[in-house]
Design an enzyme around this catalytic site. Structure first.
Site, PDB file in Angstrom:
ATOM      1  N   TYR A  70     -20.520 -10.946  11.532  1.00 57.07           N
ATOM      2  CA  TYR A  70     -21.537  -9.953  11.190  1.00 57.07           C
ATOM      3  C   TYR A  70     -22.301  -9.560  12.458  1.00 57.07           C
ATOM      4  O   TYR A  70     -21.706  -9.161  13.439  1.00 57.07           O
ATOM      5  CB  TYR A  70     -22.450 -10.491  10.074  1.00 57.07           C
ATOM      6  CG  TYR A  70     -23.187  -9.402   9.360  1.00 57.07           C
ATOM      7  CD1 TYR A  70     -22.497  -8.334   8.770  1.00 57.07           C
ATOM      8  CD2 TYR A  70     -24.565  -9.421   9.254  1.00 57.07           C
ATOM      9  CE1 TYR A  70     -23.162  -7.324   8.125  1.00 57.07           C
ATOM     10  CE2 TYR A  70     -25.251  -8.408   8.598  1.00 57.07           C
ATOM     11  CZ  TYR A  70     -24.543  -7.356   8.040  1.00 57.07           C
ATOM     12  OH  TYR A  70     -25.207  -6.348   7.398  1.00 57.07           O
ATOM     13  N   LYS A 127      -3.028  -6.428 -12.795  1.00 59.21           N
ATOM     14  CA  LYS A 127      -2.223  -5.665 -11.838  1.00 59.21           C
ATOM     15  C   LYS A 127      -2.513  -6.148 -10.418  1.00 59.21           C
ATOM     16  O   LYS A 127      -1.603  -6.285  -9.587  1.00 59.21           O
ATOM     17  CB  LYS A 127      -2.559  -4.183 -11.974  1.00 59.21           C
ATOM     18  CG  LYS A 127      -1.576  -3.246 -11.306  1.00 59.21           C
ATOM     19  CD  LYS A 127      -0.260  -3.221 -12.063  1.00 59.21           C
ATOM     20  CE  LYS A 127       0.703  -2.231 -11.482  1.00 59.21           C
ATOM     21  NZ  LYS A 127       0.845  -1.021 -12.264  1.00 59.21           N
ATOM     22  N   GLU A 173      -3.472   4.048 -12.702  1.00 57.45           N
ATOM     23  CA  GLU A 173      -2.986   3.204 -13.791  1.00 57.45           C
ATOM     24  C   GLU A 173      -3.591   3.639 -15.118  1.00 57.45           C
ATOM     25  O   GLU A 173      -4.807   3.896 -15.222  1.00 57.45           O
ATOM     26  CB  GLU A 173      -3.381   1.741 -13.510  1.00 57.45           C
ATOM     27  CG  GLU A 173      -2.688   0.734 -14.387  1.00 57.45           C
ATOM     28  CD  GLU A 173      -1.265   0.445 -13.932  1.00 57.45           C
ATOM     29  OE1 GLU A 173      -0.520  -0.200 -14.694  1.00 57.45           O
ATOM     30  OE2 GLU A 173      -0.909   0.842 -12.810  1.00 57.45           O
ATOM     31  N   ASP A 174      -2.747   3.738 -16.140  1.00 55.77           N
ATOM     32  CA  ASP A 174      -3.201   3.917 -17.522  1.00 55.77           C
ATOM     33  C   ASP A 174      -4.127   5.118 -17.690  1.00 55.77           C
ATOM     34  O   ASP A 174      -5.196   5.030 -18.312  1.00 55.77           O
ATOM     35  CB  ASP A 174      -3.880   2.638 -18.019  1.00 55.77           C
ATOM     36  CG  ASP A 174      -2.904   1.473 -18.130  1.00 55.77           C
ATOM     37  OD1 ASP A 174      -1.691   1.712 -18.008  1.00 55.77           O
ATOM     38  OD2 ASP A 174      -3.347   0.331 -18.325  1.00 55.77           O
ATOM     39  N   ASP A 219       2.661   4.143 -13.872  1.00 57.68           N
ATOM     40  CA  ASP A 219       3.208   4.391 -15.208  1.00 57.68           C
ATOM     41  C   ASP A 219       4.309   5.440 -15.153  1.00 57.68           C
ATOM     42  O   ASP A 219       5.263   5.392 -15.929  1.00 57.68           O
ATOM     43  CB  ASP A 219       2.096   4.871 -16.156  1.00 57.68           C
ATOM     44  CG  ASP A 219       0.999   3.840 -16.325  1.00 57.68           C
ATOM     45  OD1 ASP A 219       1.316   2.648 -16.266  1.00 57.68           O
ATOM     46  OD2 ASP A 219      -0.168   4.224 -16.490  1.00 57.68           O
ATOM     47  N   ALA A 270       8.043  12.732 -24.052  1.00 53.42           N
ATOM     48  CA  ALA A 270       7.875  13.732 -23.003  1.00 53.42           C
ATOM     49  C   ALA A 270       6.538  13.537 -22.299  1.00 53.42           C
ATOM     50  O   ALA A 270       5.930  14.499 -21.830  1.00 53.42           O
ATOM     51  CB  ALA A 270       7.975  15.140 -23.591  1.00 53.42           C
ATOM     52  N   GLY A 271       6.104  12.280 -22.210  1.00 53.58           N
ATOM     53  CA  GLY A 271       4.872  11.964 -21.510  1.00 53.58           C
ATOM     54  C   GLY A 271       5.126  11.754 -20.033  1.00 53.58           C
ATOM     55  O   GLY A 271       6.194  12.082 -19.502  1.00 53.58           O
ATOM     56  N   ALA A 295       5.625   9.021 -18.132  1.00 55.25           N
ATOM     57  CA  ALA A 295       6.734   8.169 -17.721  1.00 55.25           C
ATOM     58  C   ALA A 295       8.072   8.845 -17.985  1.00 55.25           C
ATOM     59  O   ALA A 295       9.004   8.779 -17.168  1.00 55.25           O
ATOM     60  CB  ALA A 295       6.650   6.827 -18.446  1.00 55.25           C
ATOM     61  N   ASN A 313       6.673   0.080 -25.879  1.00 54.30           N
ATOM     62  CA  ASN A 313       6.034  -1.235 -25.941  1.00 54.30           C
ATOM     63  C   ASN A 313       4.932  -1.238 -26.987  1.00 54.30           C
ATOM     64  O   ASN A 313       4.229  -0.253 -27.143  1.00 54.30           O
ATOM     65  CB  ASN A 313       5.444  -1.612 -24.570  1.00 54.30           C
ATOM     66  CG  ASN A 313       6.397  -2.446 -23.739  1.00 54.30           C
ATOM     67  OD1 ASN A 313       7.059  -3.321 -24.263  1.00 54.30           O
ATOM     68  ND2 ASN A 313       6.469  -2.168 -22.452  1.00 54.30           N
ATOM     69  N   ASN A 372       7.883  -2.807 -14.447  1.00 53.15           N
ATOM     70  CA  ASN A 372       7.398  -2.157 -13.223  1.00 53.15           C
ATOM     71  C   ASN A 372       7.128  -3.123 -12.084  1.00 53.15           C
ATOM     72  O   ASN A 372       7.066  -2.710 -10.921  1.00 53.15           O
ATOM     73  CB  ASN A 372       6.111  -1.377 -13.526  1.00 53.15           C
ATOM     74  CG  ASN A 372       6.356  -0.179 -14.402  1.00 53.15           C
ATOM     75  OD1 ASN A 372       7.446   0.012 -14.938  1.00 53.15           O
ATOM     76  ND2 ASN A 372       5.343   0.644 -14.571  1.00 53.15           N
TER      77      ASN A 372
END
Length: 744
Positions: free
Chosen positions: A39, A94, A136-137, A162, A195-196, A198, A286, A318
């Site tokens: 420091y 994660k 993520e998500d 994803d 059709a998302g 992923a 899932n 993944n």
């Protein structure tokens, strides 16, 4: 004790400390000097260096190894829009995976924001902190927009796992499945349910791999995405095609591939029955897939199936991808993760699955004999080779495509460094590996393995051949060796990969026998190896994975003998501890050596330590410290010290000393100027076998996580080393390198 899986999960997150992560300093902060460097005032020098050259942030801070895992909690696992706070356990998890599999540090960031532009602004402002962003998500279609805008604004890798993580692993599975049924990607008819984010990412990557867009039919909750439909967003529009199919049942008829990223149960047995021969079904919803594998196989025994679940073969997980993609990207300072890098990861994963699985995978999953095929299309998450296969492929693609700011020149050295994340012995073994590989490039030395029928030995031999460490010579009955190779699923062949010597054959040191108990066979096999070594037909030998240690020592005494007349044999073990490497001897052979023998052991051990690229610093350990006791044991160690200093005046050695002083530089600084050590000891010589063996095993189990290299046999006239029945495949490989280095 938890009464249910749910309670067990809650207890896991609650105890012994809340959550799954912590921040741990990487530098010592034990003194005032440490504080002044970490420091004020020392930190100012680092600040100004970065101010002058921003690139130095990768050397002076943790930024180049720090990733943000960012979510707004709108699409958490299969749980939906549960919000950022409820999604935090997933983000912490994660972070744990990044650290576990690739040594990457993570801060998880949960943002209470659903406006895409506000999210982009917030995340983009984090760029000075992080070397990469893992989204993520975050729900579709917003996630497409957010990732695209961030990639445009930021000069660090931005990766929506994803989308792209799923795509990379699914594409690797598809490549290998198509190879099994001998069909080219360009000829494969693909139907996608979902059709998302992923699903679209999977299709985009598969098109990059050669799948024809004209051969793809996409279905969403309203049916087939066809060219006459209205209200399609830009991402679905890319896959709208002219077709008479209007339902999933229509679409899958005669399809080669079903790609499921939708919801449980949408693919029926009746639909599977209408698919083409050898249908490939990647049902990745899932927690429950679009069709359960047992139902699909009941309808079509020729089906090749993958899911997102760990309790079925071919898990599209993944974790096979994202730690290593980021590892490679961070290591070359990539400004983005582009299509070339993703394709490189796909091909690296697919190629790895075609290789034999290592023992670590077989042990972790209880799947001995697993090999590339319908139930093993992609590697398992705990395959230790992932990091040095996928990360370099990604890093090289970044360099070749021009997005690397810190290109790598020494790729071989880079792979070796990556192995440190998996094999904790890699650092200390580097010098002996370098010697072995250099020799292998000129003329591979011949190393005999006395227990050539042992599966661990055969798995090690596969690695030895792949890495060019030696030319293996297996001592074993041909029929047993062949059976073990077949059962383990190894690609090994006598003559091509190794030479085979049957221990039952007549010859120098061997005798004709019909069948033997394991202990007798182990002894006979070691005799055969020793006889070959003595006769010059091989350069080095390894034994001891089967049978009693002293039994093997007796064979070495009879067939090889000590290096010098009336010389001693001794055993040395190396411990890989969290903060140091320790060599300990004699752990196995000499019960109560005299002063002359202790001195000889120390000198032989110091010679061996140098082969590991280390300067030996020897401590002759005792309960006594520099004359504090006049016991026979203390006098013995003092006399040994005098003999060592007379024989090798330049060797750093202290004795007789207590272990605490030997291992603490702070305590050593209180000792006289002629103490004998300039730093902490790394070679510990014990007064007797009990002290050595007990110390070694205590440290191995309590402090060293069982990580060892050994046993290194000291003093033999020829390079032969004796391991133990607990030896792992990695230890056998390591000892092969030691054997080669000691044969030079």
């Amino acid at each position: 004790m938890a009464d249910s899986p749910s309670q067990a999960a809650l207890d896991y997150h609650r105890f012994p400390a809340p959550g799954k992560i912590a921040v741990v300093p990487t530098k010592a902060m034990a003194t005032q000097r440490d504080l002044s460097l970490a420091y004020s005032p020392g930190v100012a020098d680092a600040c100004m260096a970065i101010h002058g050259d921003p690139a130095l942030a990768s050397e002076l801070t943790a930024r180049a190894n720090l990733v943000a895992v960012v979510t707004n909690g709108t699409a958490v696992l299969g749980l939906g829009n549960i919000g950022p706070l409820a999604g935090k356990p997933v983000m912490e998890g994660k972070g744990c995976l990044f650290k576990k599999f690739a040594g990457i540090d993570v801060f998880d960031i949960e943002l209470a924001e659903t406006d895409p532009d506000a999210l982009v602004d917030t995340i983009a402002r984090l760029e000075p902190t992080f070397g990469g962003i893992n989204l993520e998500d975050i729900k579709a279609p917003e996630c497409f927009y957010i990732e695209r805008r961030l990639r445009e604004r930021m000069k660090i890798p931005v990766f929506h796992d994803d989308q792209h993580g799923t795509a990379i692993v699914a594409a690797a599975a598809l490549l290998n499945a198509l190879a099994l049924i001998e069909k080219l990607p360009a000829n494969a008819r693909v139907v996608c349910s979902g059709a998302g984010a992923a699903a679209i990412a999977c299709l985009d990557l598969m098109v990059s791999l050669g799948v024809s867009r004209e051969n793809i039919v996409v279905c969403d909750s309203r049916g087939v995405v066809h060219s006459e439909r209205t209200g399609l967003d830009e991402f679905k529009s890319r896959y709208a095609r002219a077709t008479e199919a209007r339902s999933l049942a229509d679409a899958v008829r005669d399809a080669d591939v079903f790609l499921g990223l939708s919801q449980a149960g949408v693919l029926s047995r009746a639909m599977v029955a209408t698919m083409a021969r050898d249908p490939i079904i990647l049902a990745m919803a899932n927690p429950d897939p679009e069709i359960r594998p047992e139902d699909a196989l009941a309808e079509r025994s020729d089906a090749i199936i993958g899911t997102g679940r760990s309790d079925y073969p071919n898990q599209v997980n993944n974790v096979l991808c994202f730690p290593f993609v980021f590892r490679g990207a961070l290591d070359v300072g990539a400004t983005t993760i582009n299509e070339a890098m993703k394709l490189a990861a796909v091909h690296a994963l697919a190629a790895l699955a075609r290789k034999e699985i290592p023992d670590a995978v077989a042990d972790a999953y209880g799947t001995p004999g697993l090999r590339f095929g319908r139930e093993y299309l992609i590697p398992k998450p705990f395959d230790p080779r992932l990091i040095d296969q996928v990360a370099p492929a990604v890093a090289k693609a970044a360099v070749d495509s021009g997005v690397a700011t810190r290109p790598i020149a020494d790729w071989r050295g880079y792979r070796q460094r990556l192995r440190h994340f998996v094999y904790k012995t890699a650092d200390v073994m580097s010098p002996v590996y370098s010697v072995a590989k250099a020799l292998g490039e000129e003329r591979a030395l011949r190393v005999a393995y006395a227990e050539g029928e042992d599966e661990r030995v055969l798995r090690a031999v596969r690695i030895v051949v792949d890495e060019g460490l030696a030319r293996p010579v297996l001592i074993g009955r041909s029929e047993r060796v062949a059976a073990t190779i077949s059962a383990a699923g190894l690609d090994l062949s006598a003559g091509r990969d190794f030479d085979l010597v049957d221990p039952r054959a007549d010859g120098d040191g061997a005798r004709a026998v019909a069948d033997l108990e394991p202990a007798a066979l182990a002894s006979l096999s070691t005799e055969r190896a020793a006889a070959l070594l003595r006769g010059g037909q091989i350069d080095a030998a390894l034994c001891g994975t089967v049978g009693d240690f002293k039994q093997h020592v007796d064979v070495v005494r009879r067939f090889i003998g000590p290096r010098k007349r009336n010389g001693i044999l001794a055993s040395m073990q190396m411990l890989i501890l969290p903060d140091r490497h320790l060599f300990i001897c004699d752990t196995q052979i000499n019960d109560d050596p005299g002063a002359a023998e202790v001195a000889e052991i120390a000198l032989l051990a110091a010679e061996a330590v140098r082969r590991f690229g280390k300067v030996p610093r020897v401590a002759l350990l005792s309960h006594s410290h520099l004359g504090s006791s006049d016991s026979a044991s203390a006098r013995k160690m003092r006399e040994a010290l005098a003999r060592i200093r007379a024989a090798e005046p330049g060797l750093e050695v202290a004795g007789e000393v207590r272990a605490d002083t030997a291992l603490s530089r702070k305590l050593q600084q209180r000792e006289p100027a002629d103490f004998g050590l300039t730093d902490e000891a790394n070679l510990l010589v014990m007064p007797n076998i009990e002290a050595a063996n007990i110390s070694y095993n205590l440290l191995r189990m309590v402090a060293g996580n069982g990580l060892t290299v050994g046993g290194v046999l000291l003093g033999a006239a020829r390079p032969i080393h004796i391991m133990t029945p607990s030896s792992t495949v990695r230890r056998i490989v390591n000892m092969t390198a030691v054997a080669v280095a000691s044969a030079v």
